[in-house]
Write a protein that holds these residues in place. Structure first.
Motif, PDB file in Angstrom:
ATOM      1  N   LYS A  43       3.275 -10.589   5.658  1.00 49.95           N
ATOM      2  CA  LYS A  43       2.968  -9.328   4.964  1.00 49.95           C
ATOM      3  C   LYS A  43       1.546  -9.398   4.400  1.00 49.95           C
ATOM      4  O   LYS A  43       0.746  -8.479   4.576  1.00 49.95           O
ATOM      5  CB  LYS A  43       3.979  -9.090   3.840  1.00 49.95           C
ATOM      6  CG  LYS A  43       3.823  -7.754   3.134  1.00 49.95           C
ATOM      7  CD  LYS A  43       5.036  -7.450   2.272  1.00 49.95           C
ATOM      8  CE  LYS A  43       4.939  -6.052   1.661  1.00 49.95           C
ATOM      9  NZ  LYS A  43       4.164  -6.001   0.436  1.00 49.95           N
ATOM     10  N   LYS A  44       1.238 -10.538   3.769  1.00 47.58           N
ATOM     11  CA  LYS A  44      -0.075 -10.715   3.153  1.00 47.58           C
ATOM     12  C   LYS A  44      -1.193 -10.660   4.201  1.00 47.58           C
ATOM     13  O   LYS A  44      -2.249 -10.068   3.985  1.00 47.58           O
ATOM     14  CB  LYS A  44      -0.097 -12.064   2.420  1.00 47.58           C
ATOM     15  CG  LYS A  44      -1.318 -12.276   1.562  1.00 47.58           C
ATOM     16  CD  LYS A  44      -1.265 -13.613   0.840  1.00 47.58           C
ATOM     17  CE  LYS A  44      -2.597 -13.908   0.189  1.00 47.58           C
ATOM     18  NZ  LYS A  44      -2.697 -15.297  -0.263  1.00 47.58           N
ATOM     19  N   LEU A  45      -0.959 -11.313   5.349  1.00 50.22           N
ATOM     20  CA  LEU A  45      -1.978 -11.357   6.405  1.00 50.22           C
ATOM     21  C   LEU A  45      -1.979 -10.106   7.282  1.00 50.22           C
ATOM     22  O   LEU A  45      -2.736 -10.016   8.240  1.00 50.22           O
ATOM     23  CB  LEU A  45      -1.772 -12.603   7.284  1.00 50.22           C
ATOM     24  CG  LEU A  45      -1.950 -13.959   6.595  1.00 50.22           C
ATOM     25  CD1 LEU A  45      -1.566 -15.090   7.528  1.00 50.22           C
ATOM     26  CD2 LEU A  45      -3.386 -14.139   6.104  1.00 50.22           C
ATOM     27  N   GLU A  46      -1.083  -9.150   6.945  1.00 49.52           N
ATOM     28  CA  GLU A  46      -0.993  -7.852   7.637  1.00 49.52           C
ATOM     29  C   GLU A  46      -0.569  -7.964   9.106  1.00 49.52           C
ATOM     30  O   GLU A  46      -0.815  -7.071   9.909  1.00 49.52           O
ATOM     31  CB  GLU A  46      -2.330  -7.093   7.525  1.00 49.52           C
ATOM     32  CG  GLU A  46      -2.729  -6.853   6.064  1.00 49.52           C
ATOM     33  CD  GLU A  46      -3.992  -6.016   5.909  1.00 49.52           C
ATOM     34  OE1 GLU A  46      -4.741  -5.880   6.900  1.00 49.52           O
ATOM     35  OE2 GLU A  46      -4.222  -5.508   4.796  1.00 49.52           O
ATOM     36  N   VAL A  47       0.093  -9.087   9.449  1.00 43.32           N
ATOM     37  CA  VAL A  47       0.590  -9.260  10.822  1.00 43.32           C
ATOM     38  C   VAL A  47       1.653  -8.208  11.130  1.00 43.32           C
ATOM     39  O   VAL A  47       1.779  -7.746  12.258  1.00 43.32           O
ATOM     40  CB  VAL A  47       1.153 -10.694  11.024  1.00 43.32           C
ATOM     41  CG1 VAL A  47       1.800 -10.852  12.395  1.00 43.32           C
ATOM     42  CG2 VAL A  47       0.044 -11.727  10.837  1.00 43.32           C
ATOM     43  N   ILE A  48       2.399  -7.809  10.080  1.00 42.25           N
ATOM     44  CA  ILE A  48       3.491  -6.843  10.313  1.00 42.25           C
ATOM     45  C   ILE A  48       3.006  -5.390  10.273  1.00 42.25           C
ATOM     46  O   ILE A  48       3.793  -4.463  10.458  1.00 42.25           O
ATOM     47  CB  ILE A  48       4.653  -7.038   9.303  1.00 42.25           C
ATOM     48  CG1 ILE A  48       4.198  -6.730   7.863  1.00 42.25           C
ATOM     49  CG2 ILE A  48       5.250  -8.427   9.409  1.00 42.25           C
ATOM     50  CD1 ILE A  48       5.347  -6.620   6.874  1.00 42.25           C
ATOM     51  N   ASN A  49       1.708  -5.199  10.056  1.00 37.30           N
ATOM     52  CA  ASN A  49       1.188  -3.826   9.942  1.00 37.30           C
ATOM     53  C   ASN A  49       1.487  -2.919  11.137  1.00 37.30           C
ATOM     54  O   ASN A  49       1.829  -1.750  10.941  1.00 37.30           O
ATOM     55  CB  ASN A  49      -0.322  -3.839   9.645  1.00 37.30           C
ATOM     56  CG  ASN A  49      -0.572  -4.032   8.156  1.00 37.30           C
ATOM     57  OD1 ASN A  49       0.331  -4.446   7.427  1.00 37.30           O
ATOM     58  ND2 ASN A  49      -1.778  -3.767   7.701  1.00 37.30           N
ATOM     59  N   PRO A  50       1.384  -3.434  12.383  1.00 35.24           N
ATOM     60  CA  PRO A  50       1.731  -2.544  13.518  1.00 35.24           C
ATOM     61  C   PRO A  50       3.168  -2.007  13.420  1.00 35.24           C
ATOM     62  O   PRO A  50       3.425  -0.849  13.758  1.00 35.24           O
ATOM     63  CB  PRO A  50       1.574  -3.447  14.741  1.00 35.24           C
ATOM     64  CG  PRO A  50       0.646  -4.529  14.313  1.00 35.24           C
ATOM     65  CD  PRO A  50       0.883  -4.741  12.856  1.00 35.24           C
ATOM     66  N   VAL A  51       4.071  -2.845  12.924  1.00 31.16           N
ATOM     67  CA  VAL A  51       5.476  -2.413  12.766  1.00 31.16           C
ATOM     68  C   VAL A  51       5.577  -1.387  11.645  1.00 31.16           C
ATOM     69  O   VAL A  51       6.220  -0.338  11.798  1.00 31.16           O
ATOM     70  CB  VAL A  51       6.399  -3.622  12.485  1.00 31.16           C
ATOM     71  CG1 VAL A  51       7.855  -3.174  12.340  1.00 31.16           C
ATOM     72  CG2 VAL A  51       6.274  -4.668  13.581  1.00 31.16           C
TER      73      VAL A  51
END
Length: 392
Positions: A43-51
């Motif tokens: 969440k912090k590294l924004e890896v889940i942002n596309p989802v």
């Protein structure tokens, strides 16, 4: 002629951009409210942002649960189950590595079954999850665990691990999009990649292997051997990332059906007692387990020598198998992972305790092509401690 069965999630979407299929799933399941379970770092590294962006565009109401920890203990499992129960969601989405996906599987099912995680454990539980649970989508961000296509959720106990395993834990939808692995750090790429290779190799030599699982295992090993070193040391190589993503998925389908064995069985106490990450636990033991069991899988070890592109001229099958064991150790070394137990905070005095715990993992050990009794398990841990192969 024996009759074999093959099981997998009903829907598997894979390849670059496959995350877009989440839109169809939301419509198909008529989803209003989603619980998303993920690792806090993702969440912090924004890896889940596309989802998250996609869920936002589809106007889904999203609650995010981030109390995911590696090798989750029972306490964390129960907290996540309670949280999912309280959310009244239509869909659970797990995004992350094996721990996030395992928690999503367990929570989506136990949310609609009475009881706590302990009640459903394989070794000590007394219950089976009767209700199917909430629909679930599993989206891996590593190329390694294969958790998106299995019905297993692993939990850490005080000094070992146990699992919930039941067909209700199988994903309704698995989405394997390599784009989500592009920013994976090299050490996680290495550990998860060796984990995926171990899945394929153990499935290939499992006593429950079938022609179908063998075909998948061979394909997975080729993809992983051909691309793991590149993915670790040049993470921007998209082709290597895509091949690792697909290799991990295919290995997952193979091992879910044929089962893993001794490497995983002896890795569990390393995770339980010393909190060594799962992929690293497998990697450090991989050559030492096969050092003892290769005579029981000689024909298959010769095939693995081919996959490693080892020189075969003038070599006996026996010598090729020994060369494969050395290649396994070289692979672990080449991707920068520890090759002996001494490199962790493990003392020689701990070997007996590890062996006593390891021999209890009968669900896994029963699939080994060579019987692993207490004496042999002790020797494997000792050699892994010393960093010595029998052929050294």
């Amino acid at each position: 002629m024996t009759m074999d069965q093959f099981v997998s999630p009903k829907n598997i979407f894979h390849g670059k951009g496959s995350i877009e299929r989440l839109r169809d799933i939301l419509n198909e399941e008529q989803v209003k409210k989603v619980v998303l379970i993920t690792d806090p770092m993702l969440k912090k590294l924004e890896v889940i942002n596309p989802v998250l962006q996609l869920l936002d565009q589809e106007k889904a109401d999203v609650d995010i649960i981030t109390n995911v920890v590696p090798e989750p203990p029972l306490k964390v499992g129960n907290e996540v189950v309670d949280e999912v129960r309280s959310k009244q969601a239509d869909l659970v989405i797990g995004v992350g590595g094996g721990s996030a996906l395992d928690l999503a599987k367990a929570a989506s099912v136990l949310a609609e079954n009475e009881g706590i995680v302990e009640d459903f454990l394989n070794l000590s539980g007394t219950k089976k999850p009767e209700a199917k649970g909430l629909p679930k989508v599993l989206i891996p961000t590593t190329s390694g665990t294969g958790a998106e296509v299995t019905d297993i959720a692993v939990f850490s106990l005080e000094d070992t691990k146990d699992v919930i395993t039941h067909e209700n834990l199988l994903a309704d939808y698995a989405i394997v999009d390599p784009v989500l692995t592009y920013t994976l750090p090299s050490k996680v790429t290495a550990a998860s990649g060796v984990d995926a290779f171990t899945h394929a190799l153990e499935a290939y030599t499992s006593v429950n292997a079938t022609p179908l699982t063998d075909t998948l295992a061979i394909d997975a090993m080729k993809r992983i051997i051909g691309n793991l070193r590149t993915a670790v040391w040049n993470g921007k190589d998209e082709y290597a990332r895509e091949q690792m993503s697909l290799g991990s998925l295919i290995a997952g389908l193979s091992f879910y059906n044929a089962g893993v064995a001794g490497v995983h069985g002896l890795a569990y106490p390393l995770g339980g007692l010393f909190k060594i990450p799962h992929g690293e636990s497998n990697a450090v033991l991989l050559p030492y387990v096969y050092d003892y069991i290769w005579p029981a899988s000689l024909n298959k070890m010769v095939k693995v020598a081919e996959i490693f592109n080892l020189p075969t001229e003038g070599k006996s099958d026996r010598q090729l198998a020994i060369d494969v064991v050395q290649s396994l150790q070289d692979l672990v070394k080449d991707v920068g992972l520890p090759t002996k137990l001494q490199e962790y905070s493990i003392k020689e005095d701990d070997i007996e305790r590890l062996a006593q715990n390891g021999v209890e993992q009968k669900r896994l050990l029963n699939r080994s092509p060579k019987k692993l009794d207490l004496d042999l398990i002790r020797k494997i841990y000792q050699n892994a401690y010393d960093g010595k192969l029998l052929s050294d």
